[in-house]
Design an enzyme around this catalytic site. Structure first.
Site, short mmCIF file in Angstrom:
data_model
loop_
_atom_site.label_atom_id
_atom_site.label_comp_id
_atom_site.label_asym_id
_atom_site.label_seq_id
_atom_site.Cartn_x
_atom_site.Cartn_y
_atom_site.Cartn_z
N SER A 92 0.83 -1.21 0.00
CA SER A 92 0.00 0.00 0.00
C SER A 92 0.86 1.26 0.00
O SER A 92 1.92 1.30 0.63
CB SER A 92 -0.88 0.00 1.26
N GLN A 131 0.79 -0.27 -4.76
CA GLN A 131 -0.60 0.20 -4.86
C GLN A 131 -0.65 1.71 -4.69
O GLN A 131 -0.03 2.27 -3.79
CB GLN A 131 -1.45 -0.49 -3.78
N TYR A 183 -3.37 5.19 -4.67
CA TYR A 183 -4.67 5.86 -4.78
C TYR A 183 -4.45 7.08 -5.66
O TYR A 183 -3.31 7.47 -5.94
CB TYR A 183 -5.17 6.31 -3.41
N THR A 188 -6.07 1.65 -6.82
CA THR A 188 -7.31 1.39 -6.06
C THR A 188 -8.18 2.62 -6.16
O THR A 188 -7.77 3.72 -5.78
CB THR A 188 -6.99 1.10 -4.58
N ARG A 195 -18.79 4.42 12.21
CA ARG A 195 -19.14 3.00 12.34
C ARG A 195 -20.07 2.88 13.53
O ARG A 195 -19.84 3.52 14.56
CB ARG A 195 -17.88 2.16 12.61
N LYS A 234 -8.21 -1.95 -8.94
CA LYS A 234 -8.79 -2.66 -7.79
C LYS A 234 -10.04 -1.92 -7.31
O LYS A 234 -10.01 -0.70 -7.15
CB LYS A 234 -7.75 -2.72 -6.67
N HIS A 282 -13.18 -3.19 -1.22
CA HIS A 282 -12.26 -2.64 -0.22
C HIS A 282 -12.44 -3.33 1.14
O HIS A 282 -12.34 -2.70 2.20
CB HIS A 282 -12.43 -1.13 -0.09
N ASP A 315 -10.95 -9.91 -4.32
CA ASP A 315 -10.57 -9.86 -2.91
C ASP A 315 -11.75 -9.45 -2.07
O ASP A 315 -12.62 -8.70 -2.52
CB ASP A 315 -9.36 -8.94 -2.67
N GLY A 316 -11.77 -9.97 -0.84
CA GLY A 316 -12.85 -9.67 0.11
C GLY A 316 -13.43 -10.95 0.67
O GLY A 316 -14.06 -11.73 -0.06
N GLY A 317 -13.19 -11.20 1.96
CA GLY A 317 -13.85 -12.31 2.65
C GLY A 317 -13.13 -13.64 2.59
O GLY A 317 -13.65 -14.63 3.10
N ILE A 318 -11.93 -13.69 1.99
CA ILE A 318 -11.22 -14.98 1.90
C ILE A 318 -10.63 -15.32 3.27
O ILE A 318 -9.82 -14.57 3.81
CB ILE A 318 -10.07 -14.90 0.86
N GLY A 355 -6.58 -9.89 2.67
CA GLY A 355 -6.29 -8.73 3.50
C GLY A 355 -6.22 -9.12 4.97
O GLY A 355 -5.16 -9.48 5.50
N ARG A 356 -7.38 -9.13 5.62
CA ARG A 356 -7.37 -9.38 7.07
C ARG A 356 -6.73 -10.70 7.45
O ARG A 356 -6.08 -10.79 8.49
CB ARG A 356 -8.80 -9.31 7.62
C1 LIG Z 1 -6.85 -2.43 7.80
C2 LIG Z 1 -7.02 -2.40 6.31
C3 LIG Z 1 -6.30 -1.48 5.57
C4 LIG Z 1 -6.45 -1.44 4.17
N1 LIG Z 1 -5.70 -0.57 3.45
C5 LIG Z 1 -5.75 -0.61 2.10
C6 LIG Z 1 -4.89 0.20 1.31
O1 LIG Z 1 -4.09 0.97 1.83
N2 LIG Z 1 -4.99 0.11 -0.05
C7 LIG Z 1 -5.88 -0.75 -0.67
O2 LIG Z 1 -5.92 -0.80 -1.90
N3 LIG Z 1 -6.70 -1.52 0.06
C8 LIG Z 1 -6.64 -1.49 1.40
N4 LIG Z 1 -7.44 -2.32 2.13
C9 LIG Z 1 -8.31 -3.27 1.44
C10 LIG Z 1 -7.56 -4.58 1.14
O3 LIG Z 1 -6.55 -4.42 0.18
C11 LIG Z 1 -8.52 -5.66 0.61
O4 LIG Z 1 -9.26 -5.12 -0.44
C12 LIG Z 1 -9.45 -6.19 1.70
O5 LIG Z 1 -8.83 -6.25 2.95
C13 LIG Z 1 -9.95 -7.57 1.30
O6 LIG Z 1 -10.87 -8.05 2.22
P1 LIG Z 1 -10.48 -9.09 3.40
O7 LIG Z 1 -9.82 -8.26 4.45
O8 LIG Z 1 -11.79 -9.64 3.81
O9 LIG Z 1 -9.53 -10.11 2.80
C14 LIG Z 1 -7.33 -2.35 3.52
C15 LIG Z 1 -8.04 -3.29 4.30
C16 LIG Z 1 -7.89 -3.32 5.67
C17 LIG Z 1 -8.66 -4.35 6.44
#
Ligand SMILES: Cc1cc2nc3c(=O)[nH]c(=O)nc-3n(C[C@H](O)[C@H](O)[C@H](O)COP(=O)(O)O)c2cc1C
Length: 402
Positions: free
Chosen positions: A119, A139, A141, A167, A176, A266, A290, A321-324, A344-345
């Site tokens: 990032s 990556q 923005y 992204t 939140r 992305k 995201h 990406d998301g939820g894996i 990610g997480r």
């Molecule tokens: C704490 C955190 C910080 C993130 N920071 C960025 C970032 O700087 N740039 C980006 O493209 N995505 C960022 N993301 C999104 C992740 O790249 C990714 O899309 C996302 O975590 C995928 O979902 P998952 O956490 O369920 O795997 C971030 C996600 C989290 C949880």
């Protein structure tokens, strides 16, 4: 000399964990509340962050019982790189989780033969990260002027980045329902006094930072202007908020500046945007929301994937990406048309739980899970997966922008 077994503390926790859920639980116990809260993230009511994992649970498998294969081919080529798993590290700003931060993640990824996304809001520099993982992608923005964007991009290229990830899914939604963690602008004396009590309840985390002689500095070294100092996380965020929003022409322009190399867009969730991305010349898209941190109410990417893969899968690499959270999730995404996934997480929990070894542990869990799912489905290889391997319940898909 190794300690005799009778001298070892029988209650000491084995640092190895068997699922990502256990890594998450360890991260929760190990990290100060606000650091953990920043990783949980999500936005508004958390509808999207919840759907990202819930959607995978709705998908079923169609397994075989005999005539199964002994082979489990998982290697593939993603974004021009030969990788051992169809999994890549998604870029995240991992400020304060671990002193080695993204360098530890990149080392773990290299040890397991997978690519790294760094990032622009990361805590470590592209130079330090690309030095330990030769499959690093930078990556960005849309932050700052065109001149500044090119300067950052060229710095990443010079450091050895193999491709660019742009992204674009960010709409500055804040708030939140469960409350956002307080994050200091800088780790100065005031902040230490304010956050001290949180840290004291997490001695292992504090000790780890103490060993490096430091505290998290919460700066963004990849956004440093030439000859200047690294901006703080919030300073950089401010620059982003005041940058005019990009057009599709801007995307095509940046893509051109990068040249022929891999260029990922992305955050795509709609078929019409995926087609525009193809027209803008990108080589890959990641179907993504995201990680549920952006526009709440956006469906899980796995629901949007089939229509997007059907529409542009022949023109560009379609990632998701998301939820894996497990290998079987990866297999479901591949069966429904993704060439690979980003996590990610899952790796952030691993990093928090056990540093570099924790990230390797997460990648091993995914690899093991992919292997089991391939075996159960009677497949030799991830390349043999088809939509027929997955049961998709009625109403699952969200065919957006058709
Ligand atoms: C704490 C955190 C910080 C993130 N920071 C960025 C970032 O700087 N740039 C980006 O493209 N995505 C960022 N993301 C999104 C992740 O790249 C990714 O899309 C996302 O975590 C995928 O979902 P998952 O956490 O369920 O795997 C971030 C996600 C989290 C949880």
């Amino acid at each position: 000399m190794a300690k005799p077994s009778w001298l070892k503390n029988p209650w000491a926790q084995d640092p190895w964990f068997e699922t990502v859920a256990i890594a998450q639980e360890r991260a929760r116990k190990r990290l100060p509340k606000s650091v953990y809260g920043a990783l949980v993230a999500g936005s508004e009511a958390g509808l999207t962050v919840d759907d990202n994992t819930a959607a995978f649970r709705e998908l079923g498998f169609a397994p075989h019982v005999a005539g199964l294969s002994d082979k489990r081919e998982m290697g593939t080529r993603i974004l021009g790189q030969d990788v051992s798993l169809p999994v890549m590290i998604s870029p995240t700003g991992v400020q304060a989780v671990h002193p080695d931060g993204e360098v530890a993640v990149a080392r773990a990824a290299a040890a397991r033969g997978v690519a790294m996304g760094l990032s622009s809001f990361a805590s470590k520099s592209i130079e330090d990260v690309a030095a330990v993982n030769d499959k690093t992608f930078f990556q960005m923005y849309w932050v700052g002027s065109r001149e500044v964007l090119v300067q950052r991009m060229e710095r990443a290229r010079a450091a050895g980045a193999k491709g660019l990830i742009m992204t674009l899914d960010w709409s500055f939604s804040n708030g939140r329902d469960w409350g956002s963690p307080a994050i200091p602008e800088k780790m100065n004396l005031d902040a230490m006094i304010k956050f001290g009590p949180e840290g004291i309840t997490r001695p292992k985390w504090l000790l780890e930072w103490a060993k490096t002689g430091g505290v998290p500095d919460l700066t963004t070294p990849n956004l440093t202007p030439p000859g200047g100092e690294a901006p703080t996380f919030f300073g950089a965020y401010g620059e982003w908020m005041t940058t005019p929003l990009p057009t599709w022409e801007d995307v095509a322009w940046l893509r051109e500046q990068w040249g022929d190399g891999p260029f990922v867009l992305k955050g795509v969730m709609r078929v019409d945007d995926a087609k525009r991305a193809v027209d803008a010349g990108v080589t890959a898209i990641s179907v993504s929301n995201h990680g549920g941190n952006n526009l709440d109410g956006t469906p899980a990417p796995i629901r949007a994937l089939p229509a997007i893969a059907e529409a542009v899968g022949k023109d560009v690499e379609v990632l998701l990406d998301g939820g894996i959270r497990r290998g079987s999730d990866v297999v479901k995404a591949l069966a429904l048309g993704a060439k690979g996934v980003l996590i990610g997480r899952a790796y952030l929990w691993g990093l928090a739980a056990n540093g570099q070894a924790g990230v390797e542990n997460v990648l091993d869990i995914l690899s093991g899970g992919i292997g089991s799912a391939l075996m159960g489905l009677g497949k030799n290889s991830i390349h043999e997966l088809t939509p027929d391997d997955v049961f998709v319940p009625a109403g699952f898909r969200r065919d957006l922008g058709i």
